[in-house]
Structure formats: structure tokens, C-alpha cells
Scaffold this active site. Structure first.
Site, PDB file in Angstrom:
ATOM      1  N   PHE A 118     -73.708  19.517 -17.077  1.00 12.03           N
ATOM      2  CA  PHE A 118     -72.917  18.257 -17.571  1.00 12.03           C
ATOM      3  C   PHE A 118     -73.324  17.026 -16.898  1.00 12.03           C
ATOM      4  CE2 PHE A 118     -68.561  19.023 -19.638  1.00 12.03           C
ATOM      5  CZ  PHE A 118     -68.939  19.567 -20.588  1.00 12.03           C
ATOM      6  N   GLN A 231     -62.055   5.920 -20.501  1.00 10.39           N
ATOM      7  CA  GLN A 231     -63.498   6.496 -20.596  1.00 10.39           C
ATOM      8  C   GLN A 231     -63.649   6.490 -22.234  1.00 10.39           C
ATOM      9  OE1 GLN A 231     -64.529  10.971 -19.899  1.00 10.39           O
ATOM     10  NE2 GLN A 231     -65.721   9.630 -18.348  1.00 10.39           N
ATOM     11  N   HIS A 233     -66.013   8.208 -24.789  1.00  8.00           N
ATOM     12  CA  HIS A 233     -67.031   9.339 -24.731  1.00  8.00           C
ATOM     13  C   HIS A 233     -68.022   8.767 -25.865  1.00  8.00           C
ATOM     14  CE1 HIS A 233     -68.775  13.342 -25.345  1.00  8.00           C
ATOM     15  NE2 HIS A 233     -67.949  13.653 -24.386  1.00  8.00           N
ATOM     16  N   LEU A 243     -64.043  14.654 -31.191  1.00 12.10           N
ATOM     17  CA  LEU A 243     -65.069  14.804 -29.948  1.00 12.10           C
ATOM     18  C   LEU A 243     -66.161  15.878 -30.374  1.00 12.10           C
ATOM     19  CD1 LEU A 243     -65.623  14.151 -27.079  1.00 12.10           C
ATOM     20  CD2 LEU A 243     -64.798  16.395 -26.548  1.00 12.10           C
ATOM     21  N   GLU A 246     -69.759  17.204 -24.508  1.00 11.02           N
ATOM     22  CA  GLU A 246     -70.971  16.965 -23.618  1.00 11.02           C
ATOM     23  C   GLU A 246     -71.760  18.009 -23.673  1.00 11.02           C
ATOM     24  OE1 GLU A 246     -70.055  14.467 -20.632  1.00 11.02           O
ATOM     25  OE2 GLU A 246     -71.439  15.323 -19.205  1.00 11.02           O
ATOM     26  N   ARG A 277     -70.965   9.461 -18.887  1.00  4.93           N
ATOM     27  CA  ARG A 277     -70.500   9.088 -20.151  1.00  4.93           C
ATOM     28  C   ARG A 277     -70.683   7.564 -20.332  1.00  4.93           C
ATOM     29  NH1 ARG A 277     -65.470  13.653 -20.935  1.00  4.93           N
ATOM     30  NH2 ARG A 277     -66.859  15.174 -21.021  1.00  4.93           N
ATOM     31  N   HIS A 345     -61.802   8.329 -24.833  1.00  4.89           N
ATOM     32  CA  HIS A 345     -61.674   9.643 -24.790  1.00  4.89           C
ATOM     33  C   HIS A 345     -60.588  10.069 -23.855  1.00  4.89           C
ATOM     34  CE1 HIS A 345     -62.771  13.656 -24.520  1.00  4.89           C
ATOM     35  NE2 HIS A 345     -63.398  13.694 -23.495  1.00  4.89           N
ATOM     36  N   ARG A 380     -64.654   9.199 -14.987  1.00 10.69           N
ATOM     37  CA  ARG A 380     -64.598  10.525 -14.882  1.00 10.69           C
ATOM     38  C   ARG A 380     -65.758  11.449 -15.174  1.00 10.69           C
ATOM     39  NH1 ARG A 380     -63.098  15.172 -18.079  1.00 10.69           N
ATOM     40  NH2 ARG A 380     -62.607  13.959 -19.975  1.00 10.69           N
TER      41      ARG A 380
HETATM   42  C1  LIG Z   1     -61.228  16.749 -27.657  1.00 13.12           C
HETATM   43  C2  LIG Z   1     -61.045  16.636 -26.147  1.00 13.12           C
HETATM   44  C3  LIG Z   1     -61.994  17.533 -25.663  1.00 13.12           C
HETATM   45  C4  LIG Z   1     -61.972  17.421 -24.203  1.00 13.12           C
HETATM   46  N1  LIG Z   1     -62.742  18.378 -23.354  1.00 13.12           N
HETATM   47  C5  LIG Z   1     -62.871  18.353 -22.016  1.00 13.12           C
HETATM   48  C6  LIG Z   1     -63.420  19.307 -21.298  1.00 13.12           C
HETATM   49  O1  LIG Z   1     -64.485  20.104 -21.950  1.00 13.12           O
HETATM   50  N2  LIG Z   1     -63.517  19.438 -20.061  1.00 13.12           N
HETATM   51  C7  LIG Z   1     -62.647  18.686 -19.337  1.00 13.12           C
HETATM   52  O2  LIG Z   1     -62.506  18.914 -18.097  1.00 13.12           O
HETATM   53  N3  LIG Z   1     -61.871  17.740 -20.046  1.00 13.12           N
HETATM   54  C8  LIG Z   1     -61.742  17.834 -21.161  1.00 13.12           C
HETATM   55  N4  LIG Z   1     -60.786  16.857 -22.086  1.00 13.12           N
HETATM   56  C9  LIG Z   1     -59.847  16.486 -21.205  1.00 13.12           C
HETATM   57  C10 LIG Z   1     -58.684  17.349 -20.793  1.00 13.12           C
HETATM   58  O3  LIG Z   1     -58.736  18.225 -22.089  1.00 13.12           O
HETATM   59  C11 LIG Z   1     -57.510  16.579 -20.646  1.00 13.12           C
HETATM   60  O4  LIG Z   1     -57.584  15.601 -19.809  1.00 13.12           O
HETATM   61  C12 LIG Z   1     -56.438  17.710 -20.143  1.00 13.12           C
HETATM   62  O5  LIG Z   1     -56.706  18.906 -20.849  1.00 13.12           O
HETATM   63  C13 LIG Z   1     -55.097  17.082 -20.148  1.00 13.12           C
HETATM   64  O6  LIG Z   1     -54.179  18.147 -19.613  1.00 13.12           O
HETATM   65  P1  LIG Z   1     -52.678  17.728 -19.388  1.00 13.12           P
HETATM   66  O7  LIG Z   1     -52.009  18.900 -19.075  1.00 13.12           O
HETATM   67  O8  LIG Z   1     -52.664  16.626 -18.425  1.00 13.12           O
HETATM   68  O9  LIG Z   1     -52.147  16.840 -20.714  1.00 13.12           O
HETATM   69  P2  LIG Z   1     -51.952  17.565 -22.291  1.00 13.12           P
HETATM   70  O10 LIG Z   1     -52.669  18.956 -22.295  1.00 13.12           O
HETATM   71  O11 LIG Z   1     -52.357  16.657 -23.146  1.00 13.12           O
HETATM   72  O12 LIG Z   1     -50.588  18.004 -22.561  1.00 13.12           O
HETATM   73  C14 LIG Z   1     -49.363  16.968 -22.398  1.00 13.12           C
HETATM   74  C15 LIG Z   1     -48.183  17.748 -22.627  1.00 13.12           C
HETATM   75  O13 LIG Z   1     -47.170  16.644 -22.564  1.00 13.12           O
HETATM   76  C16 LIG Z   1     -46.313  16.923 -23.609  1.00 13.12           C
HETATM   77  N5  LIG Z   1     -45.612  15.500 -23.698  1.00 13.12           N
HETATM   78  C17 LIG Z   1     -46.319  14.383 -23.744  1.00 13.12           C
HETATM   79  N6  LIG Z   1     -45.108  13.220 -23.918  1.00 13.12           N
HETATM   80  C18 LIG Z   1     -44.181  13.945 -24.054  1.00 13.12           C
HETATM   81  C19 LIG Z   1     -42.626  13.577 -24.287  1.00 13.12           C
HETATM   82  N7  LIG Z   1     -42.472  12.044 -24.427  1.00 13.12           N
HETATM   83  N8  LIG Z   1     -41.868  14.318 -24.340  1.00 13.12           N
HETATM   84  C20 LIG Z   1     -42.021  15.679 -24.370  1.00 13.12           C
HETATM   85  N9  LIG Z   1     -43.082  16.087 -23.959  1.00 13.12           N
HETATM   86  C21 LIG Z   1     -44.117  15.312 -23.820  1.00 13.12           C
HETATM   87  C22 LIG Z   1     -47.036  17.217 -24.802  1.00 13.12           C
HETATM   88  O14 LIG Z   1     -46.099  18.093 -25.827  1.00 13.12           O
HETATM   89  C23 LIG Z   1     -47.909  18.241 -24.178  1.00 13.12           C
HETATM   90  O15 LIG Z   1     -47.385  19.515 -24.027  1.00 13.12           O
HETATM   91  C24 LIG Z   1     -61.223  16.773 -23.358  1.00 13.12           C
HETATM   92  C25 LIG Z   1     -60.233  15.906 -24.081  1.00 13.12           C
HETATM   93  C26 LIG Z   1     -60.060  15.890 -25.510  1.00 13.12           C
HETATM   94  C27 LIG Z   1     -59.276  14.772 -26.280  1.00 13.12           C
END
Ligand SMILES: Cc1cc2nc3c(=O)[nH]c(=O)nc-3n(C[C@H](O)[C@H](O)[C@H](O)COP(=O)(O)OP(=O)(O)OC[C@H]3O[C@@H](n4cnc5c(N)ncnc54)[C@H](O)[C@@H]3O)c2cc1C
Length: 575
Positions: A118, A231, A233, A243, A246, A277, A345, A380
Site C-alpha cells: 500500500f 484526506q 483519495h 472509492l 488503493e 495518497r 475520503h 493517513r
Molecule cells: C469506501 C471506503 C473504503 C475504505 N477502505 C479502507 C481500507 O481498505 N482500509 C482502511 O484502513 N480504511 C479504509 N477506509 C476507512 C475506514 O473504513 C473507516 O475510517 C473506518 O471503517 C471507520 O470506522 P468507525 O467504526 O470509526 O466508523 P463507521 O464504520 O463509519 O461507523 C460509524 C457508526 O456510527 C453510527 N453513528 C454515527 N452518527 C450517529 C448518530 N448521530 N447516532 C447514532 N449512531 C451514529 C453509525 O450508525 C455507524 O454505526 C475506507 C473508507 C471508505 C469510505
């Protein structure tokens, strides 16, 4: 609602990992999520998760120290170094734990977890499950949550945190299917509420990534850190900005301009398409700005070419990417290049916290993309965010569990909070909603939202400059004022998305303001933040974190904190 020791807001990877940790430490735990947890954005993650397992034949000497160094260098030296070291050191155990919990991974022929290269990494260090890594990790954590019988409040939207004195003692939330508003008393709240990419028009983020819970923490008095670092992407699908991982370049994908030429040698000759990135995004945008890209909708796009990988690699390693390209761009990457352009991103900034998720507010913890532990600094590295959710989600869960022993103490403690505190917090939300519903101003939330998103993409984007940034700051302040007179088109109780979008928009504007103001004030180039009017990184003046505190009128007030530098002196970042 019944009181729990710990209430986790967020059913993504960070929230679920935190909930599992707190449960296993003997606490009563509930998880709240605005969508059914496995619909969280974590499930969209494609490319992989980093850990210095050294499984790859070319990665035998990989070490956690090497991973920490790559993370810090990639961050343009804005990461807090002891925290980046924790991220790297805990990574192998975090990935192996997921493997032992039953997560699928792509594997080498000898059965060990496969690793792909990566951007910004010295070794092939990214573990993956084809191009659906987040999906598999999220389902694994969800299984563990169900197995433990952890209470889940699905389709509840956090509106506001409840405070008693300085401490966070609960939450007020709206039940999306019914419109009911309830309070949730708790000993501690852990926010794992994800990113806020939807403040931009062009983003890879899910529609749900509005940052409304981050904004609630900001309103409650938590500080936001390094919000200007956004960031972009480099490779999002032209047209929809979905997306294109990468991992595509990790597998050997090449970037080409309109005349077919590979252009990355102009920007990162030693690593080409596998530069971090920020560097690749600026490379593509420069090609577009200087007329060497395809014109498209005005912002331009280039080609990501994987035809030479052959159908076998494409269908086994990148099946999701192929499907996205075919369904959303009408292009089969086995035969044709994929049209791509940069898009928002990831939010490097977020709720300021330490390595255990401890924020400024007693009883409030944060983990995952909504937080700023400061491991990513100004940029990142791909694969470090899924890792962050596992490592720091667990640590936040452990710490909150240790602190939330009984009532009172540093963990907050709803045990001795009078019930009128919760009743009042619920009433405040009813009053707010009544005010939106009773107005007939004709000002619609969607108009304000679109203008905010367009302003952010046009003026707080890949390349930044003083005059457009100053315009953005004043436009956003104007939108905040207009927001105060929004009226609702729909006043039904069930699944009223006009209401939900309206309630969330206020917070989105405030996060956008903190982002734009931070970008205006930071007069240097560092990582993702590129000021064309202030070339070069300025360590003398700007080797510091931007901290935003919300003033009573909703405007951000900025102050600056030192970066924690231990082992690695800032050097020029060359690739
Ligand atoms: C398309 C895409 C591909 C990616 N690919 C990669 C990758 O290959 N490798 C990598 O390391 N990172 C990747 N990332 C980044 C990574 O996926 C995310 O940063 C990470 O998964 C975020 O996890 P999280 O648990 O913090 O939040 P999320 O998975 O976004 O979960 C947030 C949670 O909070 C809840 N929530 C939010 N606001 C409220 C509210 N007001 N009330 C109640 N619930 C709420 C939502 O319902 C959800 O359950 C990618 C991101 C994207 C967008």
C-alpha cells in the site's frame, strides 16, 4: 431507557470493538447506531488492514518499528509519535485476533494471511480479504457482539449528549422508525461514530457519514483536533466518487493521463503510483489543471489501468472493484481503464483524545474515525484506519470499563444524577423539533446542505489558497445563520428523513466551519493540507495541532497544542 455502565454510540468497527472490550471487562454495555450496525461505513472498506506480520516473501524483515516510522513519515510528522507506535505495535495481535474470531482473509499458498503493498509503506504490509476487507471484519465483530448478547439500539439517532456538571452521563436519541425521543442514562459514553465526509460534495463516504455525533460532542464542550487535515483519495470513480481502492494500485494498477502517459514520475519517481495518497491526489489534480487529463465535468479525470493484470487477478483479488466499475461507470476493467479523480475520503481530524480514548469531558471517550488520537497526523496511510478502529476501539472500551466502576468518579456516573436532568434534555429536543416544524419560512435544509458541500469541495479541496478559504469561512457562517430559519417539508413521525437531515445539518455546518477556519489559519503545506500561497512545510511555526473549541454562538475558536515527538525528528518527506 435502562441504565448501562457504558453506552457506545456507533455500530461500526470502532464501536463494536469497544463494546466487546467493555463487555469482556464485566460492564453492562449497549450499542446505539443510526443504521443497522452492519450497514456502517466500515463495511465499505476495501483494500485492507496493516500489520507488520512479515508474511509476504518480500516483507520478511518487516517490524512494528518500521510500520510506526512509515506512519509518522506519512503523517508529515504531525502524528503524536508514542500513539503511532502503539498503533503499529498492537497491529499484529489485533489482526490475528480477528483471524481467530473467524474473519476471512486472502492467503498465500502456505496458508498464511496474504499481504499487499500500500502507499507510503516500506513493505507489503496490508492484510486483506480480496477487496472487501471491511465487510468481513465488520461481520466478524458483529458476530462477537451477538454472541455476547450485547444490547443494540438500532436506528436510533444520537441528538445530544446529556451532561451533569462537567460529566457526560447519558444521551438523548431519536428512534428513526417511530419518531420517539428517549434518554439513555449511562456511566460513560464511547463515541465510535465514524467520519464526516458528507460535508463535501465529492466524497467516497456513505450518506450516513455526517458527523452528527462528533458535532454533539463538540456542542457538549469536547475539542476538535486537526480538522483542516482532510484526506482526498486519488482514485474515486469519475461520476459518483465511489472509492476505487488503493489495493488496485497495490496489485499493480497504473495511472495514465489523456495521452496514455504514466505521469507519476513527475511527482514521486521512486514509488510512482504507490506514493502516499496526498501526493498522488495532487499529481492527478495537477495533470487535470494543466490540461493533460480528460476534461469530463470540468474537474477532470485520469485513467487507472489494470488490463495488464489479467482476468484471473482481477476476478480473484479485485472482484468488488470490477463490479463497481461495470455497474457505475459501464467499464469492465479487464478490457478498459477505469476513469478516476480525487475525492474526499477520510477525516484525519476529530474529537481530541488520548491513546485510551479519553477526551476533555469526564465520562466521554472516542475511538475510530470520529476521534483524533493523532496517529494519522496530516495524512493517513491506507490500511491504518481499519487498524485504528480495532486497536483504539479496544483500548477505549478497556479504559471506559475500568473507569465506569459504579457511580461517580472519573467515569461520570448516572447513578446519582437526578431524573429531571434527563427529562429536561429530552424536552429540549422536543422544543427544537417543534420550532423547525412550526416554521413556514420555505428555507429548505437540502439547499443549504448542497451549498455547504459545494463550497467545501470547491474552496477547501486538494489545493487551497487564502482568498477562497476566506470566502468559504464567511459563506459557511452565512449558511449557519440561514440554517436557524429552516422549516420542514414533512412533519410525519416515522422515518422522517427531512427532519433527520435537518437536525444533522446544523452540526455538519459547524464541522465544516472548523475545517475551513483551520485551513485558512494554517499557512504552510503539510500532508493533505496544500496551500498554494504558502509553499513548503513550516516546522518552526506549524509543527502543532489545531484545536477548535465551540463558542456559544457556534463559531470555532482555535488554539494550538504541541505535537508529541519522541523518536523521530521531522525530516523532509521524499518518495
Ligand atoms: C469506501 C471506503 C473504503 C475504505 N477502505 C479502507 C481500507 O481498505 N482500509 C482502511 O484502513 N480504511 C479504509 N477506509 C476507512 C475506514 O473504513 C473507516 O475510517 C473506518 O471503517 C471507520 O470506522 P468507525 O467504526 O470509526 O466508523 P463507521 O464504520 O463509519 O461507523 C460509524 C457508526 O456510527 C453510527 N453513528 C454515527 N452518527 C450517529 C448518530 N448521530 N447516532 C447514532 N449512531 C451514529 C453509525 O450508525 C455507524 O454505526 C475506507 C473508507 C471508505 C469510505
Amino acid at each position: 431507557m435502562e441504565r448501562t455502565d457504558i453506552l457506545v454510540i456507533g455500530g461500526g468497527l470502532a464501536g463494536l470493538r469497544a463494546a466487546i472490550a467493555a463487555h469482556d471487562a464485566g460492564r453492562t454495555v449497549a450499542v446505539m447506531s443510526k443504521v443497522y450496525p452492519i450497514r456502517s461505513h466500515s463495511g465499505a472498506a476495501q483494500g485492507g488492514v496493516n500489520a507488520s506480520l512479515g508474511n509476504h516473501p518480500d516483507g520478511g524483515d518487516d517490524t512494528w518499528q518500521g510500520h510506526a516510522f512509515d506512519t509518522i513519515k506519512g503523517s508529515d510528522y504531525l502524528a503524536d509519535q508514542p500513539r503511532a507506535e502503539i498503533l503499529a505495535k498492537d497491529a499484529p495481535a489485533a489482526v490475528i485476533e480477528m483471524e481467530h474470531w473467524g474473519a476471512y482473509f486472502s492467503r498465500f499458498d502456505d496458508g498464511r494471511i496474504a499481504q499487499r503493498p500500500f502507499g507510503g509503506a516500506g513493505f507489503p504490509r496490508t492484510c486483506f480479504a480480496a477487496d472487501r476487507t471491511g465487510h468481513h471484519l465488520l461481520h466478524t465483530c458483529w458476530e462477537q457482539t451477538l454472541k455476547r448478547g450485547i444490547k443494540v439500539y438500532s436506528e436510533w439517532l444520537l441528538l445530544e449528549l446529556v451532561k451533569h456538571g462537567d460529566a457526560v452521563v447519558g444521551a438523548v436519541a431519536l428512534h428513526i422508525p417511530t419518531g420517539d425521543i428517549e434518554s439513555f442514562p449511562t456511566g460513560a459514553v464511547i463515541l465510535g461514530a465514524g467520519g464526516h465526509g458528507r460535508i463535501f460534495a465529492k466524497t467516497t463516504n456513505a450518506y450516513i457519514n455526517t458527523g452528527s455525533a462528533t458535532a454533539a460532542a463538540y456542542r457538549a464542550g469536547a475539542r476538535l483536533e486537526d480538522m483542516e487535515f482532510v484526506q482526498f483519495h486519488p482514485t474515486t470513480l469519475y461520476g459518483t466518487n465511489i472509492l476505487i481502492s488503493e489495493g488496485v494500485r497495490g496489485e499493480g494498477g497504473l495511472l495514465r493521463g489523456a495521452d496514455g502517459e504514466r505521469f507519476m514520475d513527475r511527482y514521486a519517481p521512486s514509488v510512482m503510483e504507490l506514493a502516499p495518497r496526498d501526493i498522488v491526489a495532487r499529481g492527478i489534480q495537477t495533470e487535470a489543471n494543466e490540461g493533460r487529463a480528460f476534461e469530463g465535468d470540468g474537474s477532470g479525470y485520469v485513467h487507472l489501468d489494470i488490463r495488464h493484470l489479467g482476468a484471473d487477478v482481477i476476478t480473484t483479488r479485485l472482484p468488488g472493484i470490477r463490479q463497481i466499475a461495470m455497474e457505475f461507470a459501464g467499464v469492465d476493467p479487464i478490457d478498459e481503464p477505469i476513469p478516476v479523480q480525487p475525492g474526499q475520503h477520510y477525516s484525519m481530524g476529530g474529537i481530541a483524545c488520548d491513546e485510551d480514548g479519553v477526551t476533555d469531558l469526564p465520562g466521554l471517550y472516542a475511538a475510530g474515525e470520529c476521534s483524533c488520537v493523532s496517529v494519522h497526523g496530516a495524512n493517513r496511510l491506507g490500511g491504518n484506519s481499519l487498524l485504528e478502529t480495532l486497536v483504539f476501539g479496544k483500548r477505549a472500551g478497556d479504559r471506559a470499563a475500568a473507569n465506569a466502576g459504579g457511580s461517580g468518579g472519573s467515569g461520570g456516573g448516572a447513578g446519582d444524577v437526578p431524573s429531571f436532568v434527563y427529562d429536561k434534555a429530552v424536552q429540549t429536543q422536543h422544543d427544537l423539533i417543534d420550532a423547525f416544524a412550526s416554521r413556514d419560512s420555505g428555507v429548505r435544509q437540502i439547499d443549504i446542505r448542497r451549498r455547504m458541500q459545494q463550497t467545501m469541495t470547491a474552496k477547501v479541496g486538494v489545493f487551497r489558497d487564502e482568498a477562497p478559504l476566506a470566502d468559504a469561512v464567511s459563506e459557511l457562517a452565512g449558511l449557519r445563520e440561514e440554517y436557524a430559519s429552516v422549516s420542514l417539508d414533512a412533519t410525519n413521525r416515522c422515518f422522517n428523513y427531512d427532519l433527520i437531515d435537518t437536525l444533522e445539518l446544523g452540526g455538519m455546518i459547524e464541522l465544516a466551519e472548523a475545517t475551513a477556519l483551520g485551513a485558512l489559519k494554517r499557512t504552510e503545506c503539510r500532508g493533505s493540507h496544500w496551500r498554494i500561497d504558502h509553499p513548503g512545510r513550516d516546522d518552526d511555526n506549524w509543527l502543532k495541532h489545531t484545536m477548535a473549541t465551540r463558542a456559544d454562538d457556534g463559531t470555532p475558536e482555535l488554539s494550538f497544542d504541541d505535537v508529541i515527538i519522541t523518536d523521530y525528528e521531522p525530516m523532509e518527506r521524499k518518495y
